[in-house]
Design an enzyme around this catalytic site. Structure first.
Site, mmCIF file in Angstrom:
data_model
loop_
_atom_site.group_PDB
_atom_site.id
_atom_site.type_symbol
_atom_site.label_atom_id
_atom_site.label_comp_id
_atom_site.label_asym_id
_atom_site.label_seq_id
_atom_site.Cartn_x
_atom_site.Cartn_y
_atom_site.Cartn_z
ATOM 1 C CB THR A 1 53.099 23.645 33.168
ATOM 2 O OG1 THR A 1 52.674 23.881 34.520
ATOM 3 C CG2 THR A 1 51.898 23.767 32.244
ATOM 4 C CG ASP B 1 58.094 18.397 34.829
ATOM 5 O OD1 ASP B 1 57.875 18.964 35.918
ATOM 6 O OD2 ASP B 1 57.499 18.712 33.785
ATOM 7 C CB THR C 1 56.225 25.049 35.302
ATOM 8 O OG1 THR C 1 56.526 24.155 36.349
ATOM 9 C CG2 THR C 1 57.392 25.183 34.385
HETATM 10 N N1 ASP Z 1 56.160 20.740 36.749
HETATM 11 C C1 ASP Z 1 56.478 21.462 37.945
HETATM 12 C C2 ASP Z 1 57.101 20.572 38.954
HETATM 13 O O1 ASP Z 1 56.667 19.440 39.092
HETATM 14 C C3 ASP Z 1 55.309 22.093 38.589
HETATM 15 C C4 ASP Z 1 54.403 22.847 37.723
HETATM 16 O O2 ASP Z 1 54.414 22.755 36.498
HETATM 17 O O3 ASP Z 1 53.617 23.546 38.339
HETATM 18 O O4 ASP Z 1 57.973 21.031 39.649
#
Ligand code: ASP
Length: 322
Positions: free
Chosen positions: A240, A220, A189
């Site tokens: 993230t 999330d 993210t």
């Molecule tokens: N939090 C993000 C998700 O679960 C993924 C990420 O942070 O890489 O979609």
């Protein structure tokens, strides 16, 4: 007098196993510095925290090195489904979009939801139609694709169709040789938090999600209180990591709540979340946060997190590893 502050992240994860050259590391650090500089310009010109996080996340979406906007990962059906959110700590106004396939900058769509709709969360075709009506740029889904992401999907599927991969995390893959954090074991993210000269806080988060995720899966990042939260009285947070765990922990809001209800400092609350509350939930990842005094924290429980921060007018910090 308040000194405006901006912090950003580009995902957390494991350090690549392949030999990483100083040039590759520099590419990532330069990308982070350019994004910080863009957001800092907004704050230096008297812009709001909301404008600064919008600009920073938009620049991260445009950069193919990070898993948001152009350069997003693929779902198991080889599509892109993008999610984003934004929150204004002054008003508690917020906006979010999920399952976006054709809007170039999901963070702008989230902001439009906040400012130009009576709602806070729009998904799928309804969100896209609204964003187009709001004048946002529409692109072909292939705009988000890069060869490296396609290879990442292929490798995830070769290791089993049930393998759902955090962006900078995991087994050796094609991007591994080109990125400081292992591309198949990194959370991908992007996000930004800011404090402006008027004492207002804001946060924004945007993502392509997880490689090989199920179609329709939402993590999330667009969930206010999980991947993004801002409240002037406490802090602004962008996360993230493994989204399912961050939703269970209500991670972003809980950092604010620990400050509000338990009287913790920003750093105590953020550390409690990242090192104590998330690990039992299989919550690999990290967060960035800023409080109303301008304190910035960027804890992560992985080996690395692409991150940076700047107090306007001072030298910027960027980091990848511990
Ligand atoms: N939090 C993000 C998700 O679960 C993924 C990420 O942070 O890489 O979609």
């Amino acid at each position: 007098m308040i000194e405006p502050v901006l912090a950003i992240h580009g995902g957390a994860g494991a350090i690549t196993r392949a030999q990483i050259t100083p040039e590759i590391q520099r590419d990532y650090e330069e990308a982070l510095r350019a994004v910080l500089a863009g957001g800092e310009r907004v704050l230096a010109g008297g812009g709001s925290a909301l404008d600064a996080v919008t600009e920073a996340v938009l620049l991260l979406e445009e950069c193919p090195l990070f898993n948001a906007g152009h350069g997003s990962v693929f779902t198991r059906t080889a599509e892109h489904e993008l999610d984003a959110s934004i929150m204004d700590g002054r008003t508690l106004g917020c906006g979010a979009v999920a399952n976006i396939k054709v809007i170039r900058n999901p963070v702008l769509a989230a902001r439009a939801v906040m400012e130009r709709s009576p709602h806070v969360f729009l998904v799928g075709e309804g969100a896209e139609a609204f964003a187009c009506d709001a004048g946002l740029e529409r692109v072909e889904p292939s705009f988000f694709s890069t060869p490296a992401r396609r290879d990442q999907l292929r490798l995830a599927q070769e290791s089993g169709v049930e393998t759902i991969v955090l962006d900078h995390d995991g087994h050796r893959d094609v991007m591994t040789a080109r990125a400081p954090l292992d591309e198949s074991r990194k959370m991908g993210t992007v996000g930004a938090v800011a404090l402006d000269g008027c004492g207002n806080l804001a946060a924004a988060t945007s993502t392509g999600g997880l490689t090989n995720k199920w179609p329709g899966r939402v993590g999330d990042s667009p969930v206010i209180g999980s991947g993004c939260y801002a409240r002037n009285a406490t802090c602004a947070v962008s996360t993230t990591g493994k989204g399912e765990a961050f939703i269970r922990a209500q991670a972003a809001h809980d950092v604010s709540a620990m400050m509000e209800y338990a009287g913790m400092s920003l750093s105590q609350a953020a550390d409690r979340m990242v090192f104590h509350k998330l690990p039992p939930l299989d919550g690999a990842g990290g967060l960035i946060a800023v409080d109303r005094s301008g304190n910035v924290v960027m804890p992560f429980n992985t080996e690395g997190m692409y991150r940076g921060s700047v107090v306007v007018g001072r030298p910027a910090f960027v980091g990848i590893y511990r």
